[in-house]
Design a protein around this motif. Sequence first.
Motif, PDB file in Angstrom:
ATOM      1  N   THR A  20     -29.851 -47.354 -45.332  1.00 26.39           N
ATOM      2  CA  THR A  20     -28.657 -46.562 -45.607  1.00 26.39           C
ATOM      3  C   THR A  20     -27.414 -47.402 -45.322  1.00 26.39           C
ATOM      4  O   THR A  20     -27.412 -48.263 -44.458  1.00 26.39           O
ATOM      5  N   GLY A  21     -26.378 -47.152 -46.112  1.00 24.72           N
ATOM      6  CA  GLY A  21     -25.155 -47.924 -45.941  1.00 24.72           C
ATOM      7  C   GLY A  21     -25.333 -49.392 -46.252  1.00 24.72           C
ATOM      8  O   GLY A  21     -24.670 -50.245 -45.661  1.00 24.72           O
ATOM      9  N   ALA A  22     -26.187 -49.700 -47.220  1.00 22.20           N
ATOM     10  CA  ALA A  22     -26.507 -51.104 -47.511  1.00 22.20           C
ATOM     11  C   ALA A  22     -25.585 -51.709 -48.553  1.00 22.20           C
ATOM     12  O   ALA A  22     -25.867 -52.787 -49.075  1.00 22.20           O
ATOM     13  N   ASN A  23     -24.476 -51.053 -48.846  1.00 22.85           N
ATOM     14  CA  ASN A  23     -23.563 -51.587 -49.849  1.00 22.85           C
ATOM     15  C   ASN A  23     -22.654 -52.679 -49.292  1.00 22.85           C
ATOM     16  O   ASN A  23     -21.998 -53.398 -50.054  1.00 22.85           O
ATOM     17  N   SER A  24     -22.600 -52.817 -47.938  1.00 22.85           N
ATOM     18  CA  SER A  24     -21.737 -53.846 -47.348  1.00 22.85           C
ATOM     19  C   SER A  24     -22.156 -54.109 -45.908  1.00 22.85           C
ATOM     20  O   SER A  24     -23.009 -53.412 -45.355  1.00 22.85           O
ATOM     21  N   GLY A  25     -21.538 -55.118 -45.295  1.00 24.14           N
ATOM     22  CA  GLY A  25     -21.692 -55.366 -43.875  1.00 24.14           C
ATOM     23  C   GLY A  25     -23.117 -55.579 -43.413  1.00 24.14           C
ATOM     24  O   GLY A  25     -23.916 -56.267 -44.057  1.00 24.14           O
ATOM     25  N   ILE A  26     -23.425 -54.991 -42.273  1.00 31.29           N
ATOM     26  CA  ILE A  26     -24.739 -55.155 -41.648  1.00 31.29           C
ATOM     27  C   ILE A  26     -25.841 -54.632 -42.563  1.00 31.29           C
ATOM     28  O   ILE A  26     -26.914 -55.228 -42.669  1.00 31.29           O
ATOM     29  N   ASP A  47     -21.312 -44.571 -52.453  1.00 36.35           N
ATOM     30  CA  ASP A  47     -20.416 -45.122 -53.470  1.00 36.35           C
ATOM     31  C   ASP A  47     -21.223 -45.863 -54.533  1.00 36.35           C
ATOM     32  O   ASP A  47     -21.669 -46.991 -54.299  1.00 36.35           O
ATOM     33  N   PRO A  48     -21.402 -45.267 -55.719  1.00 43.29           N
ATOM     34  CA  PRO A  48     -22.225 -45.916 -56.752  1.00 43.29           C
ATOM     35  C   PRO A  48     -21.719 -47.292 -57.150  1.00 43.29           C
ATOM     36  O   PRO A  48     -22.513 -48.215 -57.346  1.00 43.29           O
ATOM     37  N   SER A  49     -20.401 -47.445 -57.253  1.00 36.15           N
ATOM     38  CA  SER A  49     -19.858 -48.739 -57.683  1.00 36.15           C
ATOM     39  C   SER A  49     -20.179 -49.833 -56.669  1.00 36.15           C
ATOM     40  O   SER A  49     -20.681 -50.908 -57.037  1.00 36.15           O
ATOM     41  N   ARG A  50     -19.930 -49.563 -55.397  1.00 36.18           N
ATOM     42  CA  ARG A  50     -20.198 -50.564 -54.365  1.00 36.18           C
ATOM     43  C   ARG A  50     -21.697 -50.751 -54.162  1.00 36.18           C
ATOM     44  O   ARG A  50     -22.156 -51.858 -53.874  1.00 36.18           O
ATOM     45  N   GLY A  51     -22.450 -49.686 -54.315  1.00 34.44           N
ATOM     46  CA  GLY A  51     -23.900 -49.789 -54.164  1.00 34.44           C
ATOM     47  C   GLY A  51     -24.519 -50.672 -55.233  1.00 34.44           C
ATOM     48  O   GLY A  51     -25.350 -51.548 -54.939  1.00 34.44           O
ATOM     49  N   ARG A  52     -24.103 -50.461 -56.482  1.00 32.08           N
ATOM     50  CA  ARG A  52     -24.640 -51.277 -57.577  1.00 32.08           C
ATOM     51  C   ARG A  52     -24.152 -52.714 -57.479  1.00 32.08           C
ATOM     52  O   ARG A  52     -24.867 -53.656 -57.846  1.00 32.08           O
ATOM     53  N   SER A  53     -22.927 -52.890 -56.971  1.00 28.53           N
ATOM     54  CA  SER A  53     -22.418 -54.253 -56.759  1.00 28.53           C
ATOM     55  C   SER A  53     -23.261 -54.980 -55.717  1.00 28.53           C
ATOM     56  O   SER A  53     -23.571 -56.174 -55.873  1.00 28.53           O
ATOM     57  N   ALA A  70     -29.553 -46.162 -54.926  1.00 28.05           N
ATOM     58  CA  ALA A  70     -29.702 -44.716 -55.009  1.00 28.05           C
ATOM     59  C   ALA A  70     -28.560 -44.068 -54.236  1.00 28.05           C
ATOM     60  O   ALA A  70     -28.200 -44.515 -53.146  1.00 28.05           O
ATOM     61  N   GLU A  71     -27.990 -43.029 -54.803  1.00 27.81           N
ATOM     62  CA  GLU A  71     -26.839 -42.369 -54.183  1.00 27.81           C
ATOM     63  C   GLU A  71     -27.278 -41.508 -53.008  1.00 27.81           C
ATOM     64  O   GLU A  71     -28.214 -40.720 -53.102  1.00 27.81           O
TER      65      GLU A  71
END
Length: 289
Positions: A20-26, A47-53, A70-71
């Motif tokens: 979870t929260g794997a779109n940035s950082g740790i 955040d779909p945009s940041r997640g897909r990025s 996945a959202e």
Amino acid sequence: MSAWTPSDLPDLTGTTAIVTGANSGIGLATALELARHGARVTVASRDPSRGRSAVGDIQRAVRGADVHYAELDLADLSSVRAFAATVDRVELLINNAGIGMIPRGQTRDGFELQFGTNHLGHFALTGLLLPRLLASSSPRVITVSSDAHKVGKLDFDDLGLERGYGRTSSYGRSKLANLLFTLELQRRAARAGSSLVSVATHPGATATNFFTLGPLQPLLRLFLNSPEDGALPSLYAAASPDIRGGEYLGPKVKRLTPSRTATDEALARRLWEVSTELTGVRFQEFAYN
């Protein structure tokens, strides 16, 4: 122990992981290393945009990476339920996402925002995924807490913090709840004779977008851990054969001692009962008779 690095991770081919929260950082650093070592990884974020990025970043870094987005909005229990309904297999759940040091707010379901997101959202997610976790031979649940738990206090008569809200105290309370949950989950797994391993981690002060540090942010980042360093405790807990349920791992993969409050079994059981009532999620396989 201190010399452990992600290169020491075993081959994770065949392992299905959710971060979870794997779109940035740790979270992103964690997902990247799991994918690098063969795991099938779900980048779960609101955040779909940041997640897909983030998925794109991982695929560019790791040729042939088996990763998808996945959202998941942990501040919305309907989103947690919708996400869980799409999961047909998972061996490794890393409850990494979190918010901190923010003004007072509420989740979609009306809970104080930091407690509702950091604790209740992950409590519900873990409970909803428990049948799929237990279908694997060696399930693990890693929950990212913090040494900020030592300033946390739980008042079950004021979970909404109507009597006074503090950004730091609210964050500490949510991290205390993370640790109480981790240890109670392990106790219940052991009581049920399950092989599930529940571990908490503390990433240390890390240079991520988690906190807003004001105009001094660029300077202070020089003294903070990198996201890659912050991910080390979670990665070790996720795959090391030496890990034991109920452990609390900190920076440089050192074993830490939780506060006395965090190890209070009566408090943990009360929190579990209250969390069940608030979320409507029951861990049937781990219920006390």
